[in-house]
Design an enzyme around this catalytic site. Structure first.
Site, PDB file in Angstrom:
ATOM      1  N   ASP A  12       0.845  -1.199   0.000  1.00 48.54           N
ATOM      2  CA  ASP A  12       0.000   0.000   0.000  1.00 48.54           C
ATOM      3  C   ASP A  12       0.879   1.247   0.000  1.00 48.54           C
ATOM      4  OD1 ASP A  12      -2.311   1.535   0.066  1.00 48.54           O
ATOM      5  OD2 ASP A  12      -3.253   0.324   1.619  1.00 48.54           O
ATOM      6  N   HIS A  15       1.926   3.379  -3.154  1.00 49.91           N
ATOM      7  CA  HIS A  15       1.203   4.552  -3.668  1.00 49.91           C
ATOM      8  C   HIS A  15       1.928   5.840  -3.279  1.00 49.91           C
ATOM      9  CE1 HIS A  15      -2.283   2.335  -5.155  1.00 49.91           C
ATOM     10  NE2 HIS A  15      -2.323   1.660  -4.022  1.00 49.91           N
ATOM     11  N   HIS A 192      -8.449  -3.451   7.836  1.00 47.77           N
ATOM     12  CA  HIS A 192      -7.422  -2.635   7.169  1.00 47.77           C
ATOM     13  C   HIS A 192      -7.935  -1.203   7.120  1.00 47.77           C
ATOM     14  CE1 HIS A 192      -4.377  -1.835   3.883  1.00 47.77           C
ATOM     15  NE2 HIS A 192      -5.291  -0.929   3.538  1.00 47.77           N
ATOM     16  N   HIS A 194      -7.602   3.133   6.573  1.00 47.38           N
ATOM     17  CA  HIS A 194      -6.931   4.301   6.000  1.00 47.38           C
ATOM     18  C   HIS A 194      -7.283   5.503   6.865  1.00 47.38           C
ATOM     19  CE1 HIS A 194      -4.958   3.115   2.193  1.00 47.38           C
ATOM     20  NE2 HIS A 194      -5.734   2.053   2.333  1.00 47.38           N
ATOM     21  N   TYR A 283     -11.993   5.962  -3.180  1.00 47.72           N
ATOM     22  CA  TYR A 283     -10.853   5.040  -3.107  1.00 47.72           C
ATOM     23  C   TYR A 283      -9.556   5.822  -2.891  1.00 47.72           C
ATOM     24  CZ  TYR A 283      -8.514   0.671  -4.557  1.00 47.72           C
ATOM     25  OH  TYR A 283      -7.791  -0.491  -4.616  1.00 47.72           O
TER      26      TYR A 283
END
Length: 350
Positions: A12, A15, A192, A194, A283
């Site tokens: 991840d 990115h 998970h 963010h 997203y």
């Protein structure tokens, strides 16, 4: 209570660096995570194996080279790869397994678990610890998400994750979704996070309270959008909460400070653009794409992100970012022409 920790700095987190970690970066970060006792280290292009493309961004190295670098650097940790059916293939997963990957995380949109019905069984039958990954989990209600988790469970997943890809969940919503999966599935449940709304750690703790036994993090919060739950903060908070992780908090702090931080191209913070991701439910990996397109068309990236959220776009629809910006530019031109025509009409009437 015990929680298994997976670190996604090298997947991840790709990115954050536009998918340009070098194999030596992967080796150094993997070794530091291994010394700290992290159980699983995930590597690959940010959009999973096979993600290197013009659509998702070109990586500086091949996925198998990242796997090889990580496997050579660790003594105890298992190396994982992420696979999105349609972006990556079973053949690419086989290559990663042959290079030493021991964990397969198979990711689908939260309403499309059936896309994993070939990949999860293949991974289990070939000896990989297998994880189902339900992305954009904020977009559907807990009961519907649980039905999708049951599908992944039936395919043979060892763990199914609630994935807050947009960083749009609040602790209550995170806990409700994990509890629904815990009730519906026989396999273990993971979470998970963010951090786009600044809730990554709080949501992770709520997930544990609701029954999650697997959590993800990334050193220094490396990851799409404003990043993931920082692994070093996550483990410290779990320790304070009396949850056993088997990870050395001080060693993890050192890994974050001395190994990961120097690799950050910019601070991993909740800035106005990444906050807009969580606010709009978009997203997280859309962030850098939207910023580039916004600069090209002369818009505020937040306007594009909010419109993408209104259209309920999902991962894999990156081309919609350009479409939205082009439509917005077209409407601006149309409005300008209407004003010009009106002015001409007024002048002619004088």
């Amino acid at each position: 209570m015990t929680v298994q920790v997976t670190d996604t700095t090298l997947r991840d987190g790709m990115h954050t660096v536009s998918h340009c970690f070098r194999p030596q970066d992967v080796a150094e970060v993997s070794a530091a995570l291994d010394r700290a006792g992290v159980q699983i280290v995930e590597v690959a292009h940010g959009d999973g194996i096979g993600g290197s493309s013009l659509q998702y961004g070109l990586a500086s190295s091949r996925d198998v080279e990242y796997v090889e670098a990580a496997v050579a650097a660790v003594e105890r940790a298992k190396v994982a790869v992420l696979l999105l059916p349609g972006i990556g293939t079973i053949e690419q997963l086989r290559e990663c397994k042959e290079r030493g990957a021991a964990v397969a995380r198979v990711a689908t949109h939260c309403t499309e678990a059936d896309l994993a019905q070939q990949h999860i069984p293949w991974a289990r039958e070939n000896g990989l610890w297998t994880v189902g990954f339900l992305m954009m989990s904020h977009m559907i209600e807990p009961a519907e998400l649980a039905e999708q988790a049951k599908l992944m469970d039936s395919y043979g997943a060892n763990v199914v994750y609630v994935v807050d890809s947009a960083g749009a969940l609040l602790p209550k919503g995170a806990g409700e979704r994990v509890a629904a999966l815990r009730e519906a599935a026989e396999c273990e449940v993971g979470f998970h996070a963010h951090n786009n709304l600044g809730c990554a750690i709080g949501n992770s703790l709520a997930a544990v309270d609701a029954g999650a036994s697997w959590l993800d993090g990334s050193l220094r919060g490396f990851g799409a959008g404003s990043g993931n739950a920082p692994t070093e903060v996550l483990v410290a908070a779990l320790d304070r909460a009396g949850v056993t992780t088997g990870v050395d908090v001080f060693a993890l702090m050192d890994a974050a400070e001395e190994v990961a931080a120097p690799l950050l191209p910019r601070p991993q913070i909740v800035d106005r653009a990444s906050l807009a991701l969580g606010y709009a439910g978009v997203y997280s990996s859309f962030l850098l794409h939207a910023e580039r397109v916004a600069a090209r068309f002369g818009f505020d990236s937040r306007e594009i992100l909010v419109e993408l959220g209104r259209r309920r776009t999902v991962g894999g629809q990156e081309d919609m970012i350009i479409d939205v910006a082009a439509e917005m530019a077209g409407r601006q031109i149309e409005r300008g022409e209407r004003v010009a025509n009106r002015l001409d009409s007024l002048l002619n009437d004088r």
